[in-house]
Design an enzyme around this catalytic site. Structure first.
Site, PDB file in Angstrom:
ATOM      1  CG  ASP A  88      -8.153 -14.817  -8.533  1.00 45.54           C
ATOM      2  OD1 ASP A  88      -9.256 -15.326  -8.270  1.00 45.54           O
ATOM      3  OD2 ASP A  88      -7.489 -14.168  -7.705  1.00 45.54           O
ATOM      4  CE1 TYR A 146      -3.832  -6.343  -4.198  1.00 47.68           C
ATOM      5  CE2 TYR A 146      -3.570  -5.695  -1.901  1.00 47.68           C
ATOM      6  CZ  TYR A 146      -3.806  -6.671  -2.849  1.00 47.68           C
ATOM      7  OH  TYR A 146      -4.009  -7.965  -2.460  1.00 47.68           O
ATOM      8  CG  ASP A 172     -11.638  -9.230  -6.465  1.00 50.50           C
ATOM      9  OD1 ASP A 172     -11.634 -10.343  -5.908  1.00 50.50           O
ATOM     10  OD2 ASP A 172     -10.604  -8.559  -6.653  1.00 50.50           O
ATOM     11  CG  HIS A 192      -3.972 -15.822  -7.444  1.00 46.60           C
ATOM     12  ND1 HIS A 192      -4.037 -14.466  -7.654  1.00 46.60           N
ATOM     13  CD2 HIS A 192      -2.667 -16.124  -7.242  1.00 46.60           C
ATOM     14  CE1 HIS A 192      -2.802 -13.969  -7.590  1.00 46.60           C
ATOM     15  NE2 HIS A 192      -1.958 -14.951  -7.347  1.00 46.60           N
ATOM     16  CG  HIS A 247      -4.356  -6.874  -9.859  1.00 44.27           C
ATOM     17  ND1 HIS A 247      -5.153  -6.473  -8.827  1.00 44.27           N
ATOM     18  CD2 HIS A 247      -3.952  -8.129  -9.545  1.00 44.27           C
ATOM     19  CE1 HIS A 247      -5.236  -7.440  -7.928  1.00 44.27           C
ATOM     20  NE2 HIS A 247      -4.509  -8.458  -8.337  1.00 44.27           N
ATOM     21  CG  HIS A 296     -10.627 -13.544  -2.863  1.00 40.83           C
ATOM     22  ND1 HIS A 296      -9.264 -13.500  -2.825  1.00 40.83           N
ATOM     23  CD2 HIS A 296     -10.975 -12.906  -4.001  1.00 40.83           C
ATOM     24  CE1 HIS A 296      -8.802 -12.860  -3.883  1.00 40.83           C
ATOM     25  NE2 HIS A 296      -9.830 -12.477  -4.610  1.00 40.83           N
ATOM     26  CG  HIS A 343      -9.966 -12.195  -9.692  1.00 34.54           C
ATOM     27  ND1 HIS A 343      -8.708 -11.661  -9.730  1.00 34.54           N
ATOM     28  CD2 HIS A 343     -10.414 -12.029  -8.427  1.00 34.54           C
ATOM     29  CE1 HIS A 343      -8.393 -11.194  -8.536  1.00 34.54           C
ATOM     30  NE2 HIS A 343      -9.405 -11.411  -7.724  1.00 34.54           N
ATOM     31  CD  GLU A 355      -4.723 -11.891  -9.740  1.00 35.70           C
ATOM     32  OE1 GLU A 355      -3.704 -11.315  -9.298  1.00 35.70           O
ATOM     33  OE2 GLU A 355      -5.646 -12.299  -9.014  1.00 35.70           O
ATOM     34  NE  ARG A 410      -3.717  -2.437   2.094  1.00 34.92           N
ATOM     35  CZ  ARG A 410      -4.582  -2.868   1.175  1.00 34.92           C
ATOM     36  NH1 ARG A 410      -4.919  -2.087   0.172  1.00 34.92           N
ATOM     37  NH2 ARG A 410      -5.123  -4.069   1.266  1.00 34.92           N
ATOM     38  CD  GLU A 431      -4.619 -13.990  -4.446  1.00 42.10           C
ATOM     39  OE1 GLU A 431      -3.637 -13.300  -4.752  1.00 42.10           O
ATOM     40  OE2 GLU A 431      -5.696 -13.976  -5.097  1.00 42.10           O
ATOM     41  CG  HIS A 445       0.000  -9.986  -5.999  1.00 44.75           C
ATOM     42  ND1 HIS A 445      -0.336  -8.649  -6.094  1.00 44.75           N
ATOM     43  CD2 HIS A 445      -1.052 -10.671  -6.487  1.00 44.75           C
ATOM     44  CE1 HIS A 445      -1.549  -8.549  -6.618  1.00 44.75           C
ATOM     45  NE2 HIS A 445      -2.017  -9.750  -6.868  1.00 44.75           N
TER      46      HIS A 445
HETATM   47 ZN    ZN Z   1      -9.410 -10.897  -5.921  1.00 42.86          ZN
HETATM   48 MN    MN Z   2      -5.752 -13.134  -7.175  1.00 41.52          MN
HETATM   49 MN    MN Z   3      -4.072 -10.305  -7.433  1.00 36.64          MN
END
Ligand code: ZN
Ligand code: MN
Ligand code: MN
Length: 280
Positions: free
Chosen positions: A178, A70, A228, A215, A107, A230, A181, A144, A37, A260, A67
């Site tokens: 994923d 974000y 999205d 994922h 992403h 999970h 996703h 992804e 972040r 995840e 990964h």
């Molecule tokens: Zn996700």
């Molecule tokens: Mn993912």
């Molecule tokens: Mn991801």
């Protein structure tokens, strides 16, 4: 079965991640190589890099993936954010290389209203520029699959293929699938028939040889919801059958399959057990 594992914390330094993974019985782990972040981070110290590599061996983790942060949006129409994103992405590539990670999952990006075609082009430009600034890098960048929330791109196989085709150096790109996703984006995998069709489609549009990692997440929301969120394996809208098909698919035997799921380590252990019990 693939190489099962989870996205683990790097608290105290990246060198601590392999032991955490091992304590959860992971064969594979995913990590953030910096605070996900924040834009900037101190370079990795030599002892962190060496410690990580040693601990990967010591704790028997077969593969580790990175990964990206974000904050990065290679599709941003705001020049300042785009520039910061490229800088940060190059740094992600360098870090992954320092740690000898074969894959950096990212992403693709969001167009924020400029339109999908515009966004796909911008993202391809961003990837190309980042790659050209790390010419010695060996890490493969894995796009992804996304849920298609908001203006996020990468929610169809066609979009991923379009980005890959626009980037000159196709050899340095692959895909991370994923399950949450893709399902939220409208790709059904709940029955043997639907599962077969989805991966046939992947083969046609992108090529299964470009599919390098998974994922594994169940989904709180239904097929095509574009949301999205999970869920624990087998507890969501996807259900257990899809995961049985995946972990027993001979084509994906050597693929890292990273959880995840929400709730942290205790839940990772429970989800890993659920997955291992599916193996025939
Ligand atoms: Zn996700
Ligand atoms: Mn993912
Ligand atoms: Mn991801």
């Amino acid at each position: 079965m693939g190489l099962l594992g989870a996205h683990v914390s790097t608290q105290g330094g990246v060198q601590n991640a392999p032991e955490r993974g091992a304590s959860l019985q992971c064969d594979a782990i995913a990590i953030f190589t910096k605070n996900q972040r924040q834009w900037r981070a101190k370079p990795l110290k030599e002892e962190e890099i060496e410690g990580f590599k040693e601990n990967m061996k010591r704790f028997g983790i077969e593969i580790a993936l990175s990964h990206d942060s974000y904050l990065i949006n290679l599709g941003s129409p705001k020049e300042e954010i785009y520039r910061k994103s490229v800088e940060a992405f190059v740094d992600e590539i360098v870090r992954a290389d320092q740690l000898d990670l074969p894959y950096l999952v990212f992403h693709p990006g969001s167009h924020l209203g400029e339109g999908e075609e515009w966004g796909l082009k911008k993202i391809a430009e961003g990837i190309e520029e980042s790659l050209s600034r790390a010419p010695e890098s060996r890490v493969m960048l894995l796009l992804e699959t996304t849920a298609g929330q908001g203006t996020n791109l990468g929610y169809t196989f066609e979009q991923l293929a379009a980005i890959m085709d626009m980037v000159g150096d196709r050899e340095r790109l692959g895909v991370c699938f994923d399950t949450c996703h893709a399902f939220a984006a409208g790709y059904d995998i709940r029955t043997p028939e639907a599962y077969g069709e989805t991966f046939d489609r992947f083969e046609e549009v992108i090529g299964l040889r470009n599919l390098k990692a998974f994922h594994l997440n169940d989904s709180k929301f239904p097929l095509g919801s574009k949301k999205d969120r999970h869920e624990h394996i087998g507890e969501g809208e996807i259900g257990i059958e899809a995961f049985r098909l995946l972990v027993n698919d001979r084509r994906f035997e050597e693929h890292p399959m990273i959880l995840e799921t929400p709730g942290g380590d205790v839940w990772y252990s429970a989800n890993l057990k659920v997955l291992r019990d599916l193996i025939q």
